[in-house]
Design an enzyme around this catalytic site. Structure first.
Site, PDB file in Angstrom:
ATOM      1  N   LEU A 123     -13.668 -78.507 -36.206  1.00  0.00           N
ATOM      2  CA  LEU A 123     -14.161 -78.984 -37.507  1.00  0.00           C
ATOM      3  C   LEU A 123     -13.147 -79.980 -38.059  1.00  0.00           C
ATOM      4  O   LEU A 123     -11.960 -79.653 -38.198  1.00  0.00           O
ATOM      5  CB  LEU A 123     -14.326 -77.807 -38.475  1.00  0.00           C
ATOM      6  CG  LEU A 123     -14.708 -78.184 -39.919  1.00  0.00           C
ATOM      7  CD1 LEU A 123     -16.149 -78.686 -39.992  1.00  0.00           C
ATOM      8  CD2 LEU A 123     -14.533 -76.999 -40.861  1.00  0.00           C
ATOM      9  N   PRO A 128      -5.031 -87.624 -43.060  1.00  0.00           N
ATOM     10  CA  PRO A 128      -3.599 -87.812 -43.320  1.00  0.00           C
ATOM     11  C   PRO A 128      -3.268 -87.888 -44.812  1.00  0.00           C
ATOM     12  O   PRO A 128      -2.208 -87.451 -45.240  1.00  0.00           O
ATOM     13  CB  PRO A 128      -3.281 -89.143 -42.625  1.00  0.00           C
ATOM     14  CG  PRO A 128      -4.323 -89.276 -41.574  1.00  0.00           C
ATOM     15  CD  PRO A 128      -5.560 -88.607 -42.104  1.00  0.00           C
ATOM     16  N   GLY A 131      -5.565 -82.730 -47.530  1.00  0.00           N
ATOM     17  CA  GLY A 131      -6.541 -81.744 -47.075  1.00  0.00           C
ATOM     18  C   GLY A 131      -7.106 -80.933 -48.223  1.00  0.00           C
ATOM     19  O   GLY A 131      -8.257 -80.490 -48.193  1.00  0.00           O
ATOM     20  N   GLU A 244     -14.676 -68.764 -43.390  1.00  0.00           N
ATOM     21  CA  GLU A 244     -13.343 -68.953 -42.814  1.00  0.00           C
ATOM     22  C   GLU A 244     -12.306 -68.126 -43.581  1.00  0.00           C
ATOM     23  O   GLU A 244     -11.396 -67.540 -42.999  1.00  0.00           O
ATOM     24  CB  GLU A 244     -12.941 -70.439 -42.824  1.00  0.00           C
ATOM     25  CG  GLU A 244     -11.621 -70.652 -42.087  1.00  0.00           C
ATOM     26  CD  GLU A 244     -11.052 -72.050 -42.180  1.00  0.00           C
ATOM     27  OE1 GLU A 244     -11.554 -72.858 -42.980  1.00  0.00           O
ATOM     28  OE2 GLU A 244     -10.083 -72.318 -41.448  1.00  0.00           O
ATOM     29  N   GLN A 281      16.542 -43.964 -45.600  1.00  0.00           N
ATOM     30  CA  GLN A 281      15.523 -44.210 -46.638  1.00  0.00           C
ATOM     31  C   GLN A 281      15.172 -45.705 -46.761  1.00  0.00           C
ATOM     32  O   GLN A 281      14.010 -46.058 -46.992  1.00  0.00           O
ATOM     33  CB  GLN A 281      16.025 -43.676 -47.977  1.00  0.00           C
ATOM     34  CG  GLN A 281      14.902 -43.522 -48.978  1.00  0.00           C
ATOM     35  CD  GLN A 281      15.409 -42.946 -50.282  1.00  0.00           C
ATOM     36  OE1 GLN A 281      16.383 -43.440 -50.862  1.00  0.00           O
ATOM     37  NE2 GLN A 281      14.766 -41.900 -50.758  1.00  0.00           N
ATOM     38  N   GLY A 348      15.916 -55.654 -37.082  1.00  0.00           N
ATOM     39  CA  GLY A 348      17.285 -56.185 -37.064  1.00  0.00           C
ATOM     40  C   GLY A 348      17.358 -57.450 -36.219  1.00  0.00           C
ATOM     41  O   GLY A 348      16.409 -58.246 -36.203  1.00  0.00           O
ATOM     42  N   GLU A 376      -2.632 -72.036 -53.367  1.00  0.00           N
ATOM     43  CA  GLU A 376      -2.799 -72.626 -54.705  1.00  0.00           C
ATOM     44  C   GLU A 376      -4.270 -72.978 -54.931  1.00  0.00           C
ATOM     45  O   GLU A 376      -4.814 -72.762 -56.029  1.00  0.00           O
ATOM     46  CB  GLU A 376      -1.920 -73.892 -54.845  1.00  0.00           C
ATOM     47  CG  GLU A 376      -0.418 -73.626 -54.848  1.00  0.00           C
ATOM     48  CD  GLU A 376       0.130 -73.170 -53.493  1.00  0.00           C
ATOM     49  OE1 GLU A 376      -0.329 -73.679 -52.469  1.00  0.00           O
ATOM     50  OE2 GLU A 376       1.003 -72.275 -53.468  1.00  0.00           O
TER      51      GLU A 376
HETATM   52  C1  FAD Z   1      -2.108 -75.281 -37.562  1.00  0.00           C
HETATM   53  C2  FAD Z   1      -3.112 -75.923 -38.486  1.00  0.00           C
HETATM   54  C3  FAD Z   1      -4.446 -75.942 -38.125  1.00  0.00           C
HETATM   55  C4  FAD Z   1      -5.396 -76.580 -38.962  1.00  0.00           C
HETATM   56  N1  FAD Z   1      -6.708 -76.657 -38.543  1.00  0.00           N
HETATM   57  C5  FAD Z   1      -7.578 -77.428 -39.268  1.00  0.00           C
HETATM   58  C6  FAD Z   1      -8.906 -77.666 -38.783  1.00  0.00           C
HETATM   59  O1  FAD Z   1      -9.323 -77.148 -37.739  1.00  0.00           O
HETATM   60  N2  FAD Z   1      -9.719 -78.489 -39.508  1.00  0.00           N
HETATM   61  C7  FAD Z   1      -9.298 -79.079 -40.677  1.00  0.00           C
HETATM   62  O2  FAD Z   1     -10.080 -79.826 -41.270  1.00  0.00           O
HETATM   63  N3  FAD Z   1      -8.057 -78.857 -41.172  1.00  0.00           N
HETATM   64  C8  FAD Z   1      -7.188 -78.059 -40.490  1.00  0.00           C
HETATM   65  N4  FAD Z   1      -5.914 -77.841 -40.962  1.00  0.00           N
HETATM   66  C9  FAD Z   1      -5.499 -78.481 -42.223  1.00  0.00           C
HETATM   67  C10 FAD Z   1      -5.379 -77.528 -43.404  1.00  0.00           C
HETATM   68  O3  FAD Z   1      -6.648 -77.088 -43.810  1.00  0.00           O
HETATM   69  C11 FAD Z   1      -4.625 -78.306 -44.504  1.00  0.00           C
HETATM   70  O4  FAD Z   1      -3.290 -78.470 -44.054  1.00  0.00           O
HETATM   71  C12 FAD Z   1      -4.659 -77.599 -45.838  1.00  0.00           C
HETATM   72  O5  FAD Z   1      -5.955 -77.585 -46.387  1.00  0.00           O
HETATM   73  C13 FAD Z   1      -3.712 -78.292 -46.873  1.00  0.00           C
HETATM   74  O6  FAD Z   1      -3.915 -79.672 -46.887  1.00  0.00           O
HETATM   75  P1  FAD Z   1      -2.649 -80.644 -46.743  1.00  0.00           P
HETATM   76  O7  FAD Z   1      -1.863 -80.227 -45.571  1.00  0.00           O
HETATM   77  O8  FAD Z   1      -3.151 -82.036 -46.760  1.00  0.00           O
HETATM   78  O9  FAD Z   1      -1.782 -80.365 -48.015  1.00  0.00           O
HETATM   79  P2  FAD Z   1      -1.941 -81.088 -49.459  1.00  0.00           P
HETATM   80  O10 FAD Z   1      -3.363 -81.082 -49.864  1.00  0.00           O
HETATM   81  O11 FAD Z   1      -1.235 -82.383 -49.405  1.00  0.00           O
HETATM   82  O12 FAD Z   1      -1.112 -80.067 -50.372  1.00  0.00           O
HETATM   83  C14 FAD Z   1       0.319 -80.058 -50.384  1.00  0.00           C
HETATM   84  C15 FAD Z   1       0.774 -79.004 -51.416  1.00  0.00           C
HETATM   85  O13 FAD Z   1       0.241 -79.329 -52.719  1.00  0.00           O
HETATM   86  C16 FAD Z   1      -0.510 -78.239 -53.237  1.00  0.00           C
HETATM   87  N5  FAD Z   1      -1.641 -78.734 -54.005  1.00  0.00           N
HETATM   88  C17 FAD Z   1      -2.510 -79.725 -53.691  1.00  0.00           C
HETATM   89  N6  FAD Z   1      -3.427 -79.888 -54.648  1.00  0.00           N
HETATM   90  C18 FAD Z   1      -3.159 -78.949 -55.600  1.00  0.00           C
HETATM   91  C19 FAD Z   1      -3.755 -78.590 -56.846  1.00  0.00           C
HETATM   92  N7  FAD Z   1      -4.842 -79.197 -57.315  1.00  0.00           N
HETATM   93  N8  FAD Z   1      -3.185 -77.590 -57.577  1.00  0.00           N
HETATM   94  C20 FAD Z   1      -2.075 -76.941 -57.103  1.00  0.00           C
HETATM   95  N9  FAD Z   1      -1.478 -77.236 -55.928  1.00  0.00           N
HETATM   96  C21 FAD Z   1      -2.011 -78.226 -55.188  1.00  0.00           C
HETATM   97  C22 FAD Z   1      -0.966 -77.468 -51.995  1.00  0.00           C
HETATM   98  O14 FAD Z   1      -1.296 -76.121 -52.312  1.00  0.00           O
HETATM   99  C23 FAD Z   1       0.262 -77.596 -51.105  1.00  0.00           C
HETATM  100  O15 FAD Z   1       1.206 -76.646 -51.509  1.00  0.00           O
HETATM  101  C24 FAD Z   1      -4.964 -77.162 -40.181  1.00  0.00           C
HETATM  102  C25 FAD Z   1      -3.624 -77.102 -40.567  1.00  0.00           C
HETATM  103  C26 FAD Z   1      -2.693 -76.509 -39.730  1.00  0.00           C
HETATM  104  C27 FAD Z   1      -1.250 -76.491 -40.151  1.00  0.00           C
END
Ligand code: FAD
Length: 390
Positions: A123, A128, A131, A244, A281, A348, A376
């Site tokens: 999916l 970049p 997400g 999911e 404990q 440990g 978040e």
């Molecule tokens: C191993 C792995 C597998 C993955 N597989 C998939 C996949 O199959 N398909 C897919 O589409 N994606 C996939 N992802 C992507 C994943 O869903 C995203 O990394 C995730 O949704 C966060 O998006 P981002 O990395 O762009 O972070 P960002 O959106 O840039 O967020 C960065 C930080 O800002 C915070 N933040 C952002 N907006 C807000 C807000 N409004 N309020 C408070 N905090 C906020 C976030 O919580 C985070 O702490 C995968 C990621 C990894 C690491």
């Protein structure tokens, strides 16, 4: 609420547990080092009935309910997180939207091979530039000619991208005149002209589950590959994310159960100051915390699975459960991170060594609080849902 299983369901969970012990668990440590999930692994999962649990029988699935599938996800996650994530991306993140929104032709074309493990799906939502903000994504699908779209853009961090056959891509859609039509799901054959992909990315954990980027350059996608309705991709994605999030809670349960088992046996055999360490404990309290967090997460997850099964069996969409699925994911994934930390502490120095399972569980589980929407974002969904229903 009734969490009881039929005789057939009990038999399935028992035989699936045996299958995981025999086929998945011995492979997990090795795969963490080789960073590979061979295709034969998917075929085994297909044969064991795992990939098709939630799918309809006419396409080779088991037609099981959400509750049984949640139990199976917990069981497999006790053994191997990489297997859970890659299988889930294929049969769940790619397969379930096709089950829910696909045409009969699309189901017939894609589901049997996904369910048997012959092909691998993925999916593509994350890009970049971000997400969390799904509605802000920028991949573009522009209508070009009578019955085709040209797709351009980039997806990143996509589970299975390096070796998948297909990706369900969420893209901003434009009609022939350039007018925006909202977000739409496109089923993209990753062997199409104009598609390229990165190698598997090096990462902290889940090393055998390949994660990568996908690049689309004027990729021709026939109109018949639109999944569901044009412009309804955002809502379809949110519904997919509910399932999911529940599955990530089930994964967290498996991790916590494995931590409990490993910590019990280690603390019984390891001695310090003339007694088994669980008799101190400080260690006993850590065991108690692990058990309590696991039990609390378990009942929230089972309750959510039971409600989702009920809603689905009534033919209602699971959107009304968004707040609860988010709460379940938030609670269980946080608990799993805390529990893996405690399990490493109980072990440990040994807990820091790759040779011990808790070291892998600790690294793997960190994704739970990020993938499928960060903690978040879950808090935003939960608070939004509380206020809406107040
Ligand atoms: C191993 C792995 C597998 C993955 N597989 C998939 C996949 O199959 N398909 C897919 O589409 N994606 C996939 N992802 C992507 C994943 O869903 C995203 O990394 C995730 O949704 C966060 O998006 P981002 O990395 O762009 O972070 P960002 O959106 O840039 O967020 C960065 C930080 O800002 C915070 N933040 C952002 N907006 C807000 C807000 N409004 N309020 C408070 N905090 C906020 C976030 O919580 C985070 O702490 C995968 C990621 C990894 C690491």
């Amino acid at each position: 609420m009734d969490f009881s299983l039929s005789v057939d369901e009990q038999e399935f969970t028992e035989s699936f547990r045996t299958f995981c012990k025999k086929e998945i668990h011995p492979f997990a440590e090795e795969a963490d080092k080789t960073k590979e999930l061979p295709r034969s692994h998917y075929l085994k999962l297909g044969e064991a009935g795992y990939l098709g649990l939630l799918h309809e029988e006419e396409f080779g699935g088991q037609g099981a309910g959400v509750f049984l599938s949640t139990l199976a996800m917990e069981i497999i996650s006790e053994s191997c997180g990489s297997t859970f994530f890659s299988a889930g991306a294929s049969a769940g993140l790619f397969g379930l939207p096709i089950k829910h929104f696909g045409t009969p032709e699309q189901k017939k074309k894609y589901l049997p091979d996904i369910i048997s493990g012959k092909t691998i799906g993925s999916l593509g939502v994350t890009e970049p530039d971000g997400g969390s903000d799904v509605s802000g994504l920028s991949s573009l699908a522009k209508k070009s000619g009578k019955d085709r779209y040209l797709l351009s853009g980039q997806k990143t961090f996509i589970t299975n991208a390096p070796n998948a056959n297909y990706c369900l891509v969420l893209a901003r859609t434009l009609d022939e005149t350039g007018k925006e039509k909202g977000l739409t799901h496109f089923i993209v054959d990753l062997n199409s002209k104009g598609v390229s992909r990165s190698a598997a990315m090096d990462k902290m954990g889940l090393k055998a589950s390949p994660t990568g980027a996908l690049f689309f350059e004027d990729v021709e996608v026939p109109e018949e590959n639109i999944l569901g309705k044009l412009g309804k991709g955002f809502r379809q994605t949110m519904q997919t994310f509910n399932a999911e999030r529940l599955s990530l809670a089930a994964y967290s349960l498996g991790v916590m159960k494995a931590c409990l088992d490993e910590s019990k046996s280690f603390s019984a055999s390891r001695k310090s100051f003339g007694k088994s360490i669980y008799q101190h404990q400080g260690v006993a309290f850590m065991l108690a915390e692990i058990y309590s967090k696991y039990e609390a997460a378990k009942w929230l997850t089972y309750n959510t699975a039971w409600e989702m099964e009920k809603i689905e069996s009534e033919g209602k969409p699971s959107m009304s459960l968004s707040g609860k699925c988010a709460a379940c994911k938030l609670f269980a994934t946080t608990a799993a991170r805390e529990v893996t930390n405690l399990a490493v502490q109980i072990h440990g120095g040994a807990g820091y060594m790759d040779e011990y399972k808790v070291s892998r569980l600790y690294r793997d589980t960190r994704l739970g609080e990020i993938g499928g929407g960060t903690s978040e974002i879950q808090k935003l969904i939960i608070s939004g849902s509380i206020m809406k229903n107040s």
